[in-house]
Design a protein around this motif. Structure first.
Motif, PDB file in Angstrom:
ATOM      1  N   ASP A 264       9.703  68.865   5.701  1.00  0.00           N
ATOM      2  CA  ASP A 264       8.827  69.604   6.618  1.00  0.00           C
ATOM      3  C   ASP A 264       8.736  68.931   7.976  1.00  0.00           C
ATOM      4  OD1 ASP A 264       8.361  71.485   4.707  1.00  0.00           O
ATOM      5  OD2 ASP A 264       6.427  70.666   4.054  1.00  0.00           O
ATOM      6  N   THR A 265       8.806  67.598   7.990  1.00  0.00           N
ATOM      7  CA  THR A 265       8.637  66.856   9.234  1.00  0.00           C
ATOM      8  C   THR A 265       9.845  66.943  10.152  1.00  0.00           C
ATOM      9  OG1 THR A 265       9.395  64.865   8.098  1.00  0.00           O
ATOM     10  CG2 THR A 265       7.014  65.240   8.200  1.00  0.00           C
ATOM     11  N   THR A 536      -0.053  65.729   4.952  1.00  0.00           N
ATOM     12  CA  THR A 536      -0.290  65.944   6.372  1.00  0.00           C
ATOM     13  C   THR A 536       0.981  65.682   7.156  1.00  0.00           C
ATOM     14  OG1 THR A 536      -2.555  65.184   6.072  1.00  0.00           O
ATOM     15  CG2 THR A 536      -1.723  65.295   8.337  1.00  0.00           C
ATOM     16  N   PRO A 537       1.624  66.710   7.698  1.00  0.00           N
ATOM     17  CA  PRO A 537       2.868  66.484   8.436  1.00  0.00           C
ATOM     18  C   PRO A 537       2.589  65.886   9.800  1.00  0.00           C
ATOM     19  CG  PRO A 537       2.283  68.793   8.497  1.00  0.00           C
ATOM     20  CD  PRO A 537       1.256  68.119   7.643  1.00  0.00           C
ATOM     21  N   PRO A 538       3.525  65.124  10.326  1.00  0.00           N
ATOM     22  CA  PRO A 538       3.351  64.588  11.669  1.00  0.00           C
ATOM     23  C   PRO A 538       3.238  65.699  12.691  1.00  0.00           C
ATOM     24  CG  PRO A 538       5.163  63.498  10.537  1.00  0.00           C
ATOM     25  CD  PRO A 538       4.739  64.640   9.687  1.00  0.00           C
ATOM     26  N   ALA A 539       2.676  65.349  13.856  1.00  0.00           N
ATOM     27  CA  ALA A 539       2.476  66.359  14.901  1.00  0.00           C
ATOM     28  C   ALA A 539       3.783  66.987  15.340  1.00  0.00           C
ATOM     29  CB  ALA A 539       1.770  65.713  16.101  1.00  0.00           C
ATOM     30  N   ALA A 540       4.853  66.210  15.276  1.00  0.00           N
ATOM     31  CA  ALA A 540       6.149  66.728  15.747  1.00  0.00           C
ATOM     32  C   ALA A 540       6.649  67.863  14.897  1.00  0.00           C
ATOM     33  CB  ALA A 540       7.176  65.600  15.768  1.00  0.00           C
ATOM     34  N   ALA A 541       6.152  67.984  13.661  1.00  0.00           N
ATOM     35  CA  ALA A 541       6.651  69.036  12.763  1.00  0.00           C
ATOM     36  C   ALA A 541       5.718  70.206  12.678  1.00  0.00           C
ATOM     37  CB  ALA A 541       6.848  68.445  11.369  1.00  0.00           C
ATOM     38  N   SER A 542       4.668  70.225  13.487  1.00  0.00           N
ATOM     39  CA  SER A 542       3.702  71.327  13.413  1.00  0.00           C
ATOM     40  C   SER A 542       4.249  72.564  14.079  1.00  0.00           C
ATOM     41  CB  SER A 542       2.402  70.901  14.084  1.00  0.00           C
ATOM     42  OG  SER A 542       2.627  70.608  15.445  1.00  0.00           O
TER      43      SER A 542
END
Length: 542
Positions: A264-265, A536-542
């Motif tokens: 996902d990330t 919780t995915p990192p912000a880059a993967a949102s």
């Protein structure tokens, strides 16, 4: 009746049929039938010359008479078969001495001969010249030595080969004329120039495969998005490659990505690219798959595994052609043809909320269903022959024969794993057969027990789940407790078993449980199987 009259009677129907609209396979079948009328033998074959991108010369059977059906699936490397090399070098009709030391490429393939290798027999062949080039070979074998003795049979074969060359040339020209509608002739020439010879072929002559090949030819020249569906192992990526090879983009990149294997990330980074510093670990600029496939084709395998948030961003790209690298404000335009594949029911995924309806409809502009192997009547032996010849060449074997009981076993099996299962079964069977003691020079025969086929009932979904280890019939009943706790305990047990069965990988475990990966992770978190931070995915993967 004299030999000349026999030859004339055989040739006249072929001449009359030159202008008729016969399918190529039927035209070639009649050609071999006429040959065996002129020169009675036990086996005949028409083989087409091909050259691979690495410069190797090959011969591919287009029609056979008196040979095992799996011969049609084989490809013979000329360098490995000195008789074929000698025929091509001769340039005219050639008969081999009955005491020739050259091995026969048809050892184990003559339909009515058992045992191995072929005994001393009579063999001859001739090159077919089309437009001054060697198009292929006609070969004729007789199990009786001396059947083709004397000059007359060679002269008859040479005369026959001239008409045979006209027959294959006519078939080729008719095929070109059929493709000339809406400038298809020019497109066909474009495909011929730019499609690598090594591109995997969609083997098979069944009605289901002919329908699929017609559908591929229909949609290939367009830029419509195609959704390829079918069971695991049917060859969906081969269909995608065939679509690309027959398109105007054939000389551009074909880029594939397995959506189920993307964390996902990293989904957005893999698809759209990133710039240096966009997220932790981004030490340099990187192109995404869309940029790599610019002016070519992007193949999204297992597209049903994409998260909903990624589906929304892909939808925008499909609508506008605009992409944006992570960490970069500027957009850029890409020209990409999208082909997607899945073994899931995406319409059901839409109803269940695991897929956006607008994304699904964008992907499935032209759906293609790849038939399972059990629905492709007669193709099993053709494919088995193809895999046998590849295995024979890789193992450096003299010859492989598919015995009658093995052919019957292959035809009777339902192949729940489809073409991939068949390929593995053939390789396994050859290894098993190699363990048996043989006398020097004895041909390796593949028998039914070499395949070690699992019961076809495994195709049943309940049996498949048991075979995957997801549901153990010996699992004890949950302890006496409230309904909610009993259900939670059962869910916890199923999730744990699914994760263990698939190496603690979320995507395949979610597929086995028929759920979305993100939903499975949320369920695991609720059941206490996953630490809160792990979802919780990192912000880059949102």
């Amino acid at each position: 009746m004299t030999a000349s009259a026999t030859l004339l009677n055989a040739l006249l129907p072929l001449v009359a049929e030159l202008s008729s609209q016969l399918p190529e396979s039927e035209r070639y079948r009649r050609l071999l039938a006429a040959l065996r009328t002129v020169l009675p033998g036990d086996a005949a074959a028409l083989l087409r010359c091909e050259r691979s991108e690495d410069g190797d010369d090959w011969l591919r059977p287009l029609a056979i008479d008196g040979l095992s059906p799996d011969t049609l699936g084989r490809r013979f490397r000329v360098a490995e078969h000195p008789r074929f090399a000698a025929l091509l070098a001769a340039g005219q009709a050639l008969r081999f001495p009955t005491d020739t030391p050259l091995p026969d490429p048809y050892d184990g393939l003559v339909a009515h001969h058992t045992g191995a290798p072929l005994p001393v027999h009579d063999c001859m062949g001739c090159v077919l010249q089309v437009d001054g080039q060697a198009w292929g070979l006609l070969t004729l074998d007789a199990l009786e030595p001396g059947r083709f003795a004397g000059a007359a049979p060679l002269e008859a074969l040479q005369a026959f080969s001239n008409l045979a060359a006209a027959t294959v040339a006519t078939a080729a020209r008719l095929r070109q004329l059929e493709q000339s509608v809406h400038n298809e002739r020019q497109r066909a020439e474009h495909f011929r120039r730019h499609t690598p010879v090594a591109t995997p072929r969609l083997l098979g002559h069944s009605a289901a495969m002919r329908t699929l090949q017609r559908d591929i030819a229909t949609v290939a020249a367009s830029d419509l998005a195609v959704l390829i569906t079918g069971e695991t192992g049917v060859g969906k990526e081969l269909v995608a490659q065939a679509l690309h090879a027959q398109s105007d983009r054939a000389d551009q990149a074909f880029v594939s990505i397995n959506c189920a294997a993307l964390p996902d990330t990293l989904v957005e980074s893999e698809l759209f690219g990133h710039v240096r510093g966009a997220f932790t670990g981004a030490v340099g600029d990187r192109q995404g798959k869309f940029e790599q496939a610019h002016q070519g084709t992007l193949f999204l395998d297992e597209v049903g595994e994409l998260p909903l948030v990624t589906q929304a961003k892909l939808l925008r790209v499909l609508q506008s052609g605009q992409i944006q690298r992570l960490g970069l404000d500027r957009e850029r335009t890409v020209d990409v043809r999208i082909i997607a594949a899945t073994n899931q029911d995406l319409a059901a995924a839409v109803r269940a909320g695991r897929m956006r309806a607008d994304f699904y409809h964008r992907l499935s502009v032209y759906p293609l269903q790849v038939p399972p192997l059990r629905a492709r009547e007669g193709d099993v032996l053709v494919l088995a022959g193809y895999f046998l010849e590849r295995t024979r060449s890789q193992f450096g074997l003299d010859g492989l024969r598919l015995e009658a009981d093995a052919q019957a076993a292959l035809l009777a099996h339902r192949w729940p794993g489809n073409v991939r299962e068949l390929e593995h079964a053939v390789r396994r069977a050859v290894l098993h057969a190699l363990r048996r003691p043989r006398t020097p020079g004895q041909l390796l025969g593949i028998v039914a027990r070499d395949f070690v086929l699992t019961p076809s009932s495994i195709a049943d979904s309940a049996d498949a789940e048991r075979a995957a280890g997801l549901f153990d019939p010996q699992t004890p009943a949950p302890p006496a407790a409230g309904l909610r706790e009993a259900v939670a305990q059962y869910e916890r047990q199923l999730v744990q078993q699914a994760l263990q069965a698939h190496g603690h990988r979320w995507a395949p475990a979610a597929r086995a449980l028929q759920m979305d990966r993100a939903n499975l992770q949320r369920l695991a978190k609720r059941l206490g199987l996953l630490a809160p931070s792990a979802t919780t995915p990192p912000a880059a993967a949102s």
